[in-house]
Design a protein around this motif. Structure first.
Motif, PDB file in Angstrom:
ATOM      1  N   ARG A 133       0.736  -1.111   0.056  1.00 23.01           N
ATOM      2  CA  ARG A 133       0.169   0.039   0.098  1.00 23.01           C
ATOM      3  C   ARG A 133       0.592   1.269   0.046  1.00 23.01           C
ATOM      4  O   ARG A 133       0.535   2.266  -0.601  1.00 23.01           O
ATOM      5  CB  ARG A 133      -0.798   0.085   1.095  1.00 23.01           C
ATOM      6  N   LYS A 137       0.951   4.020  -2.871  1.00 23.44           N
ATOM      7  CA  LYS A 137       0.867   5.645  -2.877  1.00 23.44           C
ATOM      8  C   LYS A 137       2.038   6.409  -3.128  1.00 23.44           C
ATOM      9  O   LYS A 137       1.609   7.441  -3.769  1.00 23.44           O
ATOM     10  CB  LYS A 137       0.653   5.718  -1.126  1.00 23.44           C
ATOM     11  N   ARG A 138       3.267   5.928  -2.939  1.00 20.82           N
ATOM     12  CA  ARG A 138       4.358   6.528  -3.314  1.00 20.82           C
ATOM     13  C   ARG A 138       4.531   6.811  -4.690  1.00 20.82           C
ATOM     14  O   ARG A 138       4.892   7.796  -5.328  1.00 20.82           O
ATOM     15  CB  ARG A 138       5.670   5.848  -2.729  1.00 20.82           C
ATOM     16  N   SER A 142      -3.427   4.508  -6.445  1.00 25.73           N
ATOM     17  CA  SER A 142      -4.091   4.283  -5.236  1.00 25.73           C
ATOM     18  C   SER A 142      -5.114   2.831  -5.515  1.00 25.73           C
ATOM     19  O   SER A 142      -5.048   2.451  -6.349  1.00 25.73           O
ATOM     20  CB  SER A 142      -4.844   5.248  -4.654  1.00 25.73           C
TER      21      SER A 142
END
Length: 142
Positions: A133, A137-138, A142
């Motif tokens: 996750r 996100k990085r 998403s």
């Protein structure tokens, strides 16, 4: 992760640390999960103690975990493989109580093995989902 191809010569990765993190995530966590699966496959054969129900339970869960972790190492990680391994860990924690309800006496050593391996599988799958996750996100997905 963005891969740029310069004049058709060779791909250039825009974030090499992302590739390293993804490789570490897939390989190390997958191999640890695979090792726990193999342990679950081998332990009932080595000890040969306790009820056959508990041995078959560990054998089947070990088979599922080893296959899923091997597939994960071969094809890459994803939330589904982490979920399957996490559910197998939860089942290992709960299964001694279910076997007790069926009037099957589960030895203390079998309970300890089930609790420890179940806890390790749950922790590894949660860690893998967290890393997955954070990585998504990085990279902006998403």
């Amino acid at each position: 992760m963005v891969i740029h191809i310069e004049r058709g010569l060779r791909p250039r990765v825009s974030d090499p640390s992302h590739v390293l993190r993804q490789g570490v995530h897939d390989q190390i966590l997958g191999l640890l999960m695979f090792a726990v699966g193999v342990l679950l496959l081998v332990m009932p054969m080595i000890t040969e103690t306790g009820p056959k129900d508990a041995q078959m339970n560990e054998l089947l869960v070990g088979l599922v975990v080893a296959f899923t972790a091997g597939w994960r190492v071969y094809r890459g990680a994803g939330p589904w493989s982490d979920a399957v391994i996490g559910l197998a860990g939860v089942w290992l924690i709960v299964s001694p109580f279910v076997l007790d309800l069926q009037n099957t006496a589960v030895h203390t050593a079998d309970r300890v093995l089930a609790f420890v391996t179940g806890g390790v599988l749950v922790a590894l799958s949660l860690l893998s989902l967290l890393v997955w996750r954070l990585d998504r996100k990085r990279t902006g997905r998403s």
